[in-house]
Design an enzyme around this catalytic site. Structure first.
Site, PDB file in Angstrom:
ATOM      1  N   ASP A 183       2.719  43.010   3.039  1.00 12.20           N
ATOM      2  CA  ASP A 183       3.321  42.417   1.835  1.00 12.20           C
ATOM      3  C   ASP A 183       2.223  41.919   0.905  1.00 12.20           C
ATOM      4  OD1 ASP A 183       5.817  42.809   2.947  1.00 12.20           O
ATOM      5  OD2 ASP A 183       6.238  40.691   3.309  1.00 12.20           O
ATOM      6  N   ARG A 188       4.492  50.096  -1.407  1.00 13.39           N
ATOM      7  CA  ARG A 188       5.801  49.578  -1.814  1.00 13.39           C
ATOM      8  C   ARG A 188       5.574  49.056  -3.227  1.00 13.39           C
ATOM      9  NH1 ARG A 188       7.244  44.510   1.162  1.00 13.39           N
ATOM     10  NH2 ARG A 188       8.114  45.834   2.796  1.00 13.39           N
TER      11      ARG A 188
END
Ligand SMILES: Cc1cc2nc3c(=O)[nH]c(=O)nc-3n(C[C@H](O)[C@H](O)[C@H](O)COP(=O)(O)OP(=O)(O)OC[C@H]3O[C@@H](n4cnc5c(N)ncnc54)[C@H](O)[C@@H]3O)c2cc1C
Length: 299
Positions: free
Chosen positions: A125, A175
């Site tokens: 992340d 992502r």
């Protein structure tokens, strides 16, 4: 965002923890790993994948970071044990990035190694700006030995397009999201339409270069733009997936799934749910406002 919504968003901080907990249930699988298994199994039954996240952010010391890594290893074991269609998402500061970069590298390396052994994948992340460069350094170091990991890029950051130009060259798996942290205007776009425009530009750059991308958004406009790019550029299905958060826009996720595209849901679980939940409530002023009205009428 309206003045009222702004007010609500800042007021989320003032909500009693128990109230935040009650209303954020929809965003979190539960406190235990069994809860993440249950939610993932149900998603898998619908043909949807998951990425499991053990809740928790910046740790105070190495012991806490090691404990976080051990919990993440347990998730990987569980994915194998229950044959889940899932992978693992981790926060770099949870693994000790703010304490010592080499230490964090060793920690994440052991996760990526374990994931490789079981044919799984680790998504790193992206957190707030002080960690952007360090997170990319972590990715680059790991990419020298491993392919089963990827990173997150945030369309609200002015630098992101240039980062993608560079990261494309090492075959990065991305992502792409808008970005959730509150960053200064000197480094981040603030206007919703500008962020959207940038998102589409970033996505096009990734897709044209043939890199894999998790298209992470609940914004229908961006989902439609992604559909358009995928068709126009003739992108094969093994080069992208759509990603959404648990509890958000289930109607849209079902539509994408029914359209035959791969969908992955971010499934957080754990006892450290507070920071994650307040971020989700701030994104949803309508719900936060409803909570306040309820609280108010109780008094
Ligand atoms: C899988 C995934 C992983 C992510 N990982 C990261 C990360 O590593 N780093 C990072 O900075 N950010 C991350 N994000 C968060 C992201 O950056 C955005 O803040 C978030 O997705 C909201 O942006 P949006 O594109 O959905 O658009 P928005 O315009 O915010 O939302 C579009 C619509 O979705 C609905 N919606 C959005 N949020 C909620 C909510 N909480 N409750 C109910 N409805 C809602 C509303 O209808 C809204 O109009 C991630 C998001 C996803 C989906």
């Amino acid at each position: 965002m309206s003045f009222f919504n702004n007010l609500i968003v800042s007021a989320v901080q003032l909500m009693p923890k128990s109230v935040v907990g009650f209303f954020s249930k929809r965003y979190i699988a539960g406190e235990d790993i069994e809860d993440a298994v249950k939610v993932t199994r149900e998603l898998n039954r619908q043909g949807i994948y998951s990425t499991i996240d053990v809740l928790g952010e910046a740790v105070q010391n190495r012991e806490e970071a090691i404990e976080s890594k051990n919990k993440a290893l347990e998730v990987l074991d569980t994915i194998v044990q229950f044959k889940l269609n899932a992978n693992l998402s981790i926060k770099p500061t949870q693994m000790g990035l703010a304490i010592d970069e080499d230490f964090a590298y060793e920690q994440v390396r052991s996760l990526v190694q374990k994931a490789k052994e079981i044919n799984s994948f680790i998504r790193i992340d992206m957190e707030d700006f002080p960690y952007t460069d360090a997170t990319f350094r972590l990715l680059r170091r790991l990419k020298q030995d491993y392919d089963n990991l990827g990173v997150v890029v945030q369309a609200y950051l002015i630098r992101t397009y240039d980062d993608i130009v560079v990261l494309n060259k090492i075959g990065t798996n991305y992502r792409l999201c808008k970005g959730i942290y509150i960053e200064p205007a000197s480094i981040a776009y603030k206007d919703k339409e500008v962020i959207r425009k940038n998102y589409v530009k970033d996505l096009e750059l990734i897709l044209k270069n043939g890199n894999y991308v998790g298209i992470a958004t609940h914004d229908e406009y961006l989902v439609n733009e992604a559909y358009r790019l995928i068709k126009e550029l003739n992108i094969p299905k093994n080069k992208f997936e759509f990603q959404m958060l648990l509890g958000v826009r289930e109607d849209l996720r079902n539509k994408i799934n029914n359209d035959g595209y791969k969908v992955r849901i971010y499934v957080p679980f754990g006892k450290d749910w507070y920071a994650y939940s307040t971020r989700r409530l701030k994104e949803n002023p309508q719900m936060a406002g409803q909570i306040f009205r309820n609280l108010f009428s109780l008094k």
